[in-house]
Design an enzyme around this catalytic site. Structure first.
Site, short mmCIF file in Angstrom:
data_model
loop_
_atom_site.label_atom_id
_atom_site.label_comp_id
_atom_site.label_asym_id
_atom_site.label_seq_id
_atom_site.Cartn_x
_atom_site.Cartn_y
_atom_site.Cartn_z
N THR A 299 -5.70 -31.22 -36.35
CA THR A 299 -5.65 -30.77 -35.04
C THR A 299 -6.53 -29.44 -34.94
O THR A 299 -6.80 -29.02 -36.27
CB THR A 299 -4.43 -30.45 -34.72
OG1 THR A 299 -3.87 -29.38 -35.64
CG2 THR A 299 -3.29 -31.35 -34.57
N GLU B 82 -2.71 -36.26 -31.79
CA GLU B 82 -1.48 -36.66 -32.05
C GLU B 82 -1.29 -37.99 -31.29
O GLU B 82 -0.23 -38.51 -31.67
CB GLU B 82 -0.25 -35.86 -31.44
CG GLU B 82 -0.30 -34.46 -32.35
CD GLU B 82 -1.32 -33.27 -31.92
OE1 GLU B 82 -2.08 -33.52 -31.24
OE2 GLU B 82 -0.93 -31.89 -32.24
N LYS C 20 2.33 -17.15 -15.29
CA LYS C 20 3.83 -17.33 -15.13
C LYS C 20 3.72 -15.86 -14.27
O LYS C 20 3.46 -14.82 -14.73
CB LYS C 20 4.59 -17.22 -16.12
CG LYS C 20 4.59 -18.41 -16.98
CD LYS C 20 5.74 -18.48 -18.01
CE LYS C 20 5.46 -19.72 -18.83
NZ LYS C 20 4.63 -19.67 -19.98
N TRP D 296 4.87 -20.74 -11.68
CA TRP D 296 3.84 -21.24 -12.31
C TRP D 296 2.53 -21.43 -11.58
O TRP D 296 2.45 -21.89 -10.75
CB TRP D 296 3.99 -22.52 -13.33
CG TRP D 296 5.08 -22.29 -14.37
CD1 TRP D 296 5.75 -21.12 -14.47
CD2 TRP D 296 5.27 -23.44 -15.26
NE1 TRP D 296 6.53 -21.35 -15.76
CE2 TRP D 296 6.31 -22.71 -16.18
CE3 TRP D 296 5.06 -24.69 -15.32
CZ2 TRP D 296 6.96 -23.37 -16.96
CZ3 TRP D 296 5.64 -25.39 -16.37
CH2 TRP D 296 6.55 -24.67 -17.23
P1 AMP Z 1 -7.03 -32.36 -29.02
O1 AMP Z 1 -6.20 -32.85 -29.59
O2 AMP Z 1 -7.97 -31.38 -29.54
O3 AMP Z 1 -7.96 -33.69 -28.37
O4 AMP Z 1 -6.77 -31.56 -27.49
C1 AMP Z 1 -5.72 -32.47 -26.57
C2 AMP Z 1 -5.46 -31.51 -25.53
O5 AMP Z 1 -6.52 -31.55 -24.63
C3 AMP Z 1 -4.39 -32.13 -24.70
O6 AMP Z 1 -3.17 -31.75 -24.99
C4 AMP Z 1 -4.90 -31.51 -23.22
O7 AMP Z 1 -4.31 -30.17 -23.21
C5 AMP Z 1 -6.33 -31.50 -23.33
N1 AMP Z 1 -7.02 -32.69 -22.63
C6 AMP Z 1 -7.18 -33.74 -23.17
N2 AMP Z 1 -7.72 -34.60 -21.92
C7 AMP Z 1 -7.61 -33.69 -21.00
C8 AMP Z 1 -8.00 -33.77 -19.51
N3 AMP Z 1 -8.68 -34.94 -19.04
N4 AMP Z 1 -7.68 -33.00 -18.37
C9 AMP Z 1 -7.20 -31.74 -19.27
N5 AMP Z 1 -7.01 -31.53 -20.25
C10 AMP Z 1 -6.99 -32.46 -21.38
#
Ligand code: AMP
Length: 549
Positions: free
Chosen positions: A193, A338, A446, A451
């Protein structure tokens, strides 16, 4: 999990789901389909799935020769290209585990995850030679370094021990190799991550989860990859396996086009046109570069029809430009490291086709509908499930065969809550099952016990003609806990004032959502996967004094 066995078991072949089968299938059934790569060396390389399969088998033999065995970790630091694809299949296909490293991480983080993963081999592109020279002394477990370049590009001198040339390695082994069969639950790839807080944690995908994800993500309701497509994955192969495209594209037999390191608008546009790309996938920041280049130069696409946008929210402004001005259908998708990563994709239902275009757009702007293989729900702070009414928002939870069950080496303990994985996103789900992300739970503002979702506020800001990028963060407030501050990057040569921007929100949001102030910046801090680093912005503006009303 141990499950009861039926007295009557099915009688179909029990063939394990292994990724080697995908390349084997592509080579046998779509053997002539092309893989085109813009190389770090500067030129364009072309060959077929058949060629790729042959070289992947040579590499598998070479890995065997290096003593790499089932379950051993082999790392890559590489762009999207044919050699990286060969490594994808040779490493995992031979039973070892491919660890794709994000080169945009800090060198200390790179060394940390190499040691944490206990990588034994590191294969890397020429671009990363200085980075590898910088970390090699700290990576004690690596036995072999492989530079993924032609012989004549090998450095005359280097501090890297046991450095071999990828092409020499391939040339010194035969393609006489049969992909081994093993348990489909064996580890296949390892991806860390981005680790915005604390050290990165490893998501360890299995062959089974990867193959199922490849099937699921290729479906028409998801990415819809077909043998008629020409697919250019802009999303890097070091970012959640390029959203599974190195698997879903070969199994569909589509032509693949790899952009290498050249991800600027001009280079991408030229490659899209030269190779007649029909489908692509990437994060909003990349599309921003491409769109700006095209609009500035009054260019149009001649073949590009469809793209997936995910990783961060696709704004209405971006979707409208791509769909209305550039003729590109946008599939807004959501997922995470994940989750291998795909969770939802924004494709309309039959009944939506009757709706006027602006109503359809509102649905397409949501993060989409669950793809079979992922179940989801939203819950309140006490874990109680919330209704799918499009307005109740809560913590988004997921489960499915390609969703994480535990982090690598059980770091962080059990991540699941009653069998569901908490995504850290806050979302609504409507009656048709379309999910919309309001925010990351740590980014949500918040205010007075309520929110405020920052994605909405940012989307409105970027629909202003003078705004290129926007980020909204919560600033401590004596009365309301937190209030929104808008950080704006203006388009080059464009002017817009704080007052004009705040007035732009009139009638678009509830009054109490209105940002308390606007600041202008030259750029926003971006992380290794193209997301705005709000933790950095919060740090930067932590002493910021909001105007008193
Ligand atoms: P990563 O594991 O680095 O790919 O990040 C995952 C996170 O990216 C998710 O939990 C979201 O918060 C954000 N994310 C992924 N796709 C989108 C989307 N289409 N719109 C908004 N947030 C997104």
């Amino acid at each position: 999990m141990s499950l009861p066995q039926s007295p009557l078991m099915g009688q179909m072949m029990n063939q394990p789901l292994l990724v080697s089968g995908i390349l084997e299938f592509a080579a046998r059934h779509f053997g002539d389909s092309l893989i085109v790569s813009r190389r770090v060396e500067g030129d364009i390389h072309r060959y077929t799935y058949r060629d790729c399969h042959q070289r992947a088998r040579r590499l598998a033999n070479a890995l065997h020769g290096m003593g790499i065995a089932l379950g051993d970790r082999v790392a890559t630091l590489a762009w999207n290209g044919y050699r990286h694809l060969e490594a994808y299949y040779a490493v995992s296909g031979s039973g070892a585990v491919l660890h794709t490293i994000n080169p945009r991480l800090h060198p200390e983080q790179i060394a940390y995850i190499i040691n944490h993963a206990e990588d034994q081999v590191l294969m890397f592109d020429l671009t990363f030679l200085p980075a590898v020279e910088a970390v090699a002394a700290h990576c004690r477990q690596i036995k072999h370094y492989v530079l993924m370049c032609d012989r004549d590009r090998m450095p005359a001198e280097t501090r890297i021990p046991n450095l071999v040339c990828y092409e020499d390695l391939i040339a010194s082994h035969t393609d006489d190799y049969t992909w081994p069969l093993f348990d489909e639950n064996s580890a296949c790839t390892l991806c860390y991550t981005s680790g915005t807080t604390g050290n990165p944690k490893g998501a360890l995908y299995s062959h089974r989860s990867t193959v199922l994800h490849a099937y699921g993500s290729a479906l028409p309701n998801a990415l819809n990859v077909t043998s008629r497509d020409v697919v250019l994955p802009v999303v890097p192969m070091f970012h959640v396996n390029a959203w599974g495209l190195p698997y879903s594209v070969p199994l569909s037999g589509a032509k693949m086009v790899f952009p290498g390191a050249a991800l600027d608008g001009k280079s991408l546009y030229e490659l899209f046109e030269a190779e007649q790309v029909t489908f692509s996938a990437g994060v909003p920041t990349v599309w921003l570069g491409l769109i700006n280049f095209m609009l500035q130069n009054k260019l149009k696409f001649s073949s590009f029809r469809r793209t997936v946008i995910g990783g961060s929210a696709c704004s209405p402004a971006m979707m409208n430009t791509l769909m209305d001005e550039l003729g590109v259908e946008v599939i807004h998708a959501w997922g995470m490291t994940e989750m291998s990563p795909l969770g939802t994709a924004g494709v309309l239902l039959g009944k939506h086709l009757e709706l006027p275009q602006d109503e359809q757009r509102k649905i397409l702007l949501k993060q989409g509908h669950a793809v079979y293989g992922v179940d989801m729900k939203i819950v309140d702070d006490d874990g109680k499930e919330l209704p799918w009414d499009g307005s109740s928002y809560g913590h988004l939870m997921v489960k499915g065969p390609w969703v994480i069950a535990a982090y690598y080496k059980d770091e962080g303990g059990d991540p699941l809550q009653h069998g569901w994985f908490p995504t850290g996103d806050v979302a609504t789900i409507d009656a048709d099952g379309y999910m919309q992300i309001t925010d990351r739970s740590k980014d949500v503002i918040k205010s007075g016990g309520e929110w405020i979702g920052t994605i909405d506020l940012e989307n409105i800001a970027v629909s202003h003609p003078a705004v290129m990028q926007a980020a909204c963060i919560g600033i401590a407030h004596p009365k309301w806990d937190e209030r929104p501050l808008l950080v704006i990057v203006r388009k080059p040569g464009m002017e817009v004032s704080r007052e004009e921007l705040l007035a732009f929100y009139d009638g678009k949001i509830a009054k109490w959502w209105l940002p308390d102030d606007v600041v202008f910046a030259d750029a926003l801090p971006l992380g290794g996967t193209g997301k705005v680093q709000k933790n950095k912005l919060r740090e930067q503006y932590k002493e910021y004094k909001l105007p008193t009303a």
